[in-house]
Design a protein around this motif. Structure first.
Motif, PDB file in Angstrom:
ATOM      1  N   VAL A   1     -24.940  13.290  21.860  1.00 56.05           N
ATOM      2  CA  VAL A   1     -26.391  13.298  21.600  1.00 56.05           C
ATOM      3  C   VAL A   1     -26.831  14.704  21.237  1.00 56.05           C
ATOM      4  N   ARG A   2     -26.295  15.673  22.011  1.00 58.21           N
ATOM      5  CA  ARG A   2     -26.656  17.058  21.746  1.00 58.21           C
ATOM      6  C   ARG A   2     -26.178  17.482  20.347  1.00 58.21           C
ATOM      7  N   ALA A   3     -24.935  17.059  20.038  1.00 58.17           N
ATOM      8  CA  ALA A   3     -24.374  17.394  18.721  1.00 58.17           C
ATOM      9  C   ALA A   3     -25.227  16.794  17.612  1.00 58.17           C
ATOM     10  N   LEU A   4     -25.610  15.541  17.873  1.00 61.68           N
ATOM     11  CA  LEU A   4     -26.445  14.822  16.910  1.00 61.68           C
ATOM     12  C   LEU A   4     -27.771  15.544  16.712  1.00 61.68           C
ATOM     13  N   GLU A   5     -28.317  15.957  17.823  1.00 59.92           N
ATOM     14  CA  GLU A   5     -29.602  16.663  17.770  1.00 59.92           C
ATOM     15  C   GLU A   5     -29.445  17.963  17.003  1.00 59.92           C
ATOM     16  N   GLY A   6     -28.285  18.638  17.265  1.00 57.55           N
ATOM     17  CA  GLY A   6     -28.004  19.906  16.565  1.00 57.55           C
ATOM     18  C   GLY A   6     -27.920  19.680  15.061  1.00 57.55           C
ATOM     19  N   ALA A   7     -27.180  18.583  14.721  1.00 61.31           N
ATOM     20  CA  ALA A   7     -26.993  18.263  13.310  1.00 61.31           C
ATOM     21  C   ALA A   7     -28.329  17.931  12.664  1.00 61.31           C
ATOM     22  N   HIS A   8     -29.101  17.196  13.405  1.00 61.53           N
ATOM     23  CA  HIS A   8     -30.425  16.793  12.938  1.00 61.53           C
ATOM     24  C   HIS A   8     -31.292  18.032  12.665  1.00 61.53           C
TER      25      HIS A   8
ATOM     26  N   SER B   1     -18.734   8.754  34.532  1.00 59.03           N
ATOM     27  CA  SER B   1     -19.334  10.083  34.416  1.00 59.03           C
ATOM     28  C   SER B   1     -18.854  10.784  33.142  1.00 59.03           C
ATOM     29  N   THR B   2     -17.554  10.581  32.835  1.00 59.36           N
ATOM     30  CA  THR B   2     -17.021  11.186  31.616  1.00 59.36           C
ATOM     31  C   THR B   2     -17.737  10.625  30.393  1.00 59.36           C
ATOM     32  N   LEU B   3     -17.941   9.307  30.439  1.00 60.05           N
ATOM     33  CA  LEU B   3     -18.639   8.658  29.322  1.00 60.05           C
ATOM     34  C   LEU B   3     -20.051   9.209  29.179  1.00 60.05           C
ATOM     35  N   PHE B   4     -20.696   9.362  30.311  1.00 54.54           N
ATOM     36  CA  PHE B   4     -22.056   9.931  30.309  1.00 54.54           C
ATOM     37  C   PHE B   4     -22.047  11.326  29.696  1.00 54.54           C
ATOM     38  N   ASN B   5     -21.055  12.105  30.166  1.00 59.03           N
ATOM     39  CA  ASN B   5     -20.953  13.477  29.670  1.00 59.03           C
ATOM     40  C   ASN B   5     -20.708  13.494  28.165  1.00 59.03           C
ATOM     41  N   GLU B   6     -19.807  12.594  27.742  1.00 63.20           N
ATOM     42  CA  GLU B   6     -19.475  12.522  26.333  1.00 63.20           C
ATOM     43  C   GLU B   6     -20.700  12.130  25.507  1.00 63.20           C
ATOM     44  N   LEU B   7     -21.395  11.137  26.044  1.00 61.55           N
ATOM     45  CA  LEU B   7     -22.626  10.676  25.393  1.00 61.55           C
ATOM     46  C   LEU B   7     -23.596  11.847  25.272  1.00 61.55           C
ATOM     47  N   ASP B   8     -23.691  12.591  26.333  1.00 60.31           N
ATOM     48  CA  ASP B   8     -24.574  13.752  26.367  1.00 60.31           C
ATOM     49  C   ASP B   8     -24.184  14.747  25.279  1.00 60.31           C
ATOM     50  N   THR B   9     -22.874  15.001  25.254  1.00 60.92           N
ATOM     51  CA  THR B   9     -22.380  15.954  24.256  1.00 60.92           C
ATOM     52  C   THR B   9     -22.685  15.456  22.844  1.00 60.92           C
TER      53      THR B   9
END
Lengths: 515, 159
Positions: free
Chosen positions: B137-144, B127-135
């Motif tokens: 991905v979101r960061a990546l999207e933000g950067a994008h 779950s932590t990994l999922f959450n981290e991945l989520d974070t």
């Protein structure tokens, strides 16, 4: 047509066939008597008493012999006896012919045997023609002597001199010829009939034998089938026992599994906690950080300990309910508190109820009821489980108890699917089930009603499809004498039957079959 | 944000003794935050405002069976690892649970604490990994998005 009626028809036919020759012979004997008497009277000769005596003897012996022979076809000497009677007849006829002076002994026999032989070999026209030929051939001898063609004394030497008169000899010849022709026809005809009869009797006999073989076979078959039925029944009873035992065990296992799971986990937690405490206490010094740990450990232990109490209470209660339900400690007649039994039954199946089923206990004031408690608990179990299973979603099971004089009533009412009127009368039949093969093999209600029956009570059912069903158990407060005197078979003798409460099921059925 | 870093384990069992036993063990052996409920409906209500990493639910509960509960929870907390605890070793239910509720693990009562700990630790990790991945991905999207904006501004500046 059944084989039995065919056999009876054959027997009647055989009897009639045996009576026919008797009547015919009697006719011939009377005819001989009449003709002989008339002839001698015509010739102005005195009546010979031997003539009467022989005729009467003939009638008597033939009638008696044939009467006896009817129905004794199976005696070993039947055919020799028949032959003896026939030979006797021939002898009597020859003597008769001789006494009326037809001819000598020898001539009469010459006359008789070919005549009868022909008729026996060729019944009908050919036989008759042969008989006539034989008679005429013998007659030619007699006539020949009478007219002097054959040397005098060759045939008549053995007879009284007055009969030697050729006129008399000829008349006597014709009288005896007619009698002998009649006898030979009768004997010949019935010899054939006799042969046919013997054949028929043989057929009938072999058919009888086959029939008895069939009977023996079908008896053996039905015995085997009965044995199989008994075995199947025993299997069914034991599988019904196993099914209710299985349901019971599944309930108990589930009910015990939860507290056991908690206890099992707690035990491990305690061990770990002790180990942690030991590690902390090893160096004799407890610092601030370790103290925090100790607090945490103690908190966990506290939670564990309260849970252990709950779990053990639950298991003790379960065991107590089981003991009440099974009465493993008291399996004899008892004055039972039915409410206690109902409560313990409900406790055992609690996991199937949970919040889905609301149980309403409308308990009246019940006296203690004399019964076999374990069996009555089985009844409650079956009826309550049925009620619960008839409800598909949420619903209510109402348990109502009332006392009326010497009888108590326990009603178990559900708000389930109900039972259609068409099958309401069949629900107590063995093997009847609506639950599919897996559930209880359809023996539950049968066993339930048998237990109630054997307690001198009765089980009634009312149902309305879509609304629900009420099963009412009516039990006498005092157990009837027949139940107390051990006519609930197997109760005292078979401990294994005790515990599942279907005691005496097979024995009861045996007496039904026997009756 | 220290609270978010402590993984949360949600325990739902209508039997208080089971919930407490699990909680006691996990509190002793792990540093996770433990939430226990005896009512699945209450748990679903409260879970909206709570981060959840691992859920352990009993199968046989009067209000709602474990599979339904886990299915409902999945809609609210898709990242949470779902574990079913059951007294029945019932293959049919197990398959249904895996298919319907996207089950991570199927535990039978009585359970082994060691095993449970392992399963929960893996669940938390997952779950932590999922959450981290989520974070991420979101960061990546933000950067994008940021890059996109910069590009837009650059283009506008040059034109």
């Amino acid at each position: 047509m059944s084989p039995h009626s065919a056999l009876r028809r054959d027997a009647t036919e055989a009897q009639r066939a045996l009576h026919r020759p008797i009547r015919a012979r009697l006719g011939v004997a009377l005819w001989a008597l009449a003709l002989g008497t008339i002839f001698r009277y015509a010739m102005s000769l005195p009546l010979d008493p031997r003539f009467f005596g022989l005729t009467l003897l003939w009638i008597a012996i033939v009638a008696a012999a044939f009467r006896w022979l009817v129905g004794h076809q199976e005696v070993p000497f039947f055919f020799p006896l028949r032959f003896a009677v026939f030979s006797f007849e021939v002898l009597v006829a020859a003597w008769l012919a001789h006494y009326i002076g037809a001819s000598s002994w020898l001539a009469t026999l010459f006359l008789l045997f070919p005549a009868i032989e022909w008729n026996m070999l060729y019944p009908g026209a050919w036989g008759f023609a042969g008989s006539v030929l034989a008679i005429l051939a013998t007659g030619a001898l007699i006539v020949g002597e009478a007219v002097g063609f054959v040397p005098a004394g060759a045939l008549f030497s053995g007879i009284a001199p007055e009969y030697a008169d050729p006129r008399y000899a000829l008349g006597a010849f014709f009288v005896s010829a007619s009698v002998i022709a009649g006898l030979s026809t009768v004997v010949g005809r019935y010899a054939e009939a006799g042969r046919r009869l013997a054949r028929d009797l043989g057929t009938a006999n072999s058919r009888l034998f086959e029939l008895s073989e069939d009977l023996r076979e079908s008896h053996a078959e039905s015995e085997a089938a009965y044995r199989q039925l008994r075995e199947a029944q025993a299997e069914l009873v034991s599988s019904a026992k196993m099914a209710s035992l299985g349901a019971l065990i599944a309930g108990v296992a589930h009910e015990i599994n939860t507290p056991l799971g908690a206890l099992n986990s707690n035990h491990d937690t305690i061990r770990r906690a002790i180990h942690k405490l030991q590690v902390i206490l090893e160096d004799d010094v407890v610092d601030e950080h370790e103290l925090e740990d100790v607090r945490r450990i103690v908190k966990a232990l506290d939670g564990v300990s309260s849970t252990n109490n709950m779990a053990m209470d639950r298991m003790l209660k379960m065991v107590d309910s089981l003991r009440t339900f099974g009465r493993v400690d008291r399996s004899e007649i008892d004055h039972a508190d039915l409410h206690e039994g109902l409560e313990s039954t409900l406790a055992i199946i609690a996991h199937t109820l949970k919040d889905r089923i609301t149980v309403v206990k409308d308990f009246g004031d019940l006296p203690r009821v004399e019964c076999y408690p374990n069996q009555i608990h089985q009844v409650f179990m079956n009826l309550i489980v049925n009620a619960v299973q008839s409800i598909s979603g949420k619903g209510t099971v109402t348990i109502r108890t009332r006392a009326h004089g010497d009888e108590v009533t326990v009603e178990i009412e559900d708000t389930g699917v109900g039972i259609p009127p068409a099958i309401l009368s069949r629900i107590f039949d063995p093997g009847f089930t609506t639950k599919g093969k897996r559930m209880g093999m359809g023996m539950g209600l049968l066993i339930t009603s048998q237990i109630v029956d054997r307690h001198g009570g009765r089980l009634a059912v009312e149902s309305e499809p879509g609304k629900g069903t009420v099963f009412s158990v009516h039990l006498p407060v005092r157990l009837p004498a027949r139940a107390r005197l051990g006519s609930i078979p197997g109760v005292a003798a078979d401990g294994a039957d005790e515990r599942t409460g279907v005691a005496g099921f097979s024995e009861a059925n045996e007496s039904e079959v026997g009756g | 944000m220290p609270e978010a870093q402590t993984p949360t384990v949600l325990i739902v069992d209508d039997e208080d003794m089971v919930a407490t036993a699990l909680r006691s063990f996990l509190e002793l052996e792990t540093s996770y935050r433990i939430l226990t409920y005896t009512s699945p409906e209450r748990a679903l209500e409260d879970v909206e405002s709570e981060p959840v990493n691992v859920v352990i639910a009993d199968f046989m509960m009067p209000e709602m069976d474990g599979i339904t509960f886990l299915r409902n929870l999945r809609e609210r907390k898709p990242q949470a690892t779902r574990i079913l605890l059951t007294g029945y070793a019932d293959k049919e239910n197990a398959i249904r649970a895996i298919n319907e509720a996207g089950l991570y693990y199927y535990l039978e009562k009585p359970w082994s604490n060691e095993h449970l700990k392992l399963v929960i630790r893996n669940g938390v990790e997952r779950s932590t990994l999922f959450n981290e991945l989520d974070t991420r991905v979101r960061a990546l999207e933000g950067a994008h998005q940021e890059l996109f904006d910069i590009r837009k501004r650059l283009v506008r500046a040059f034109l």
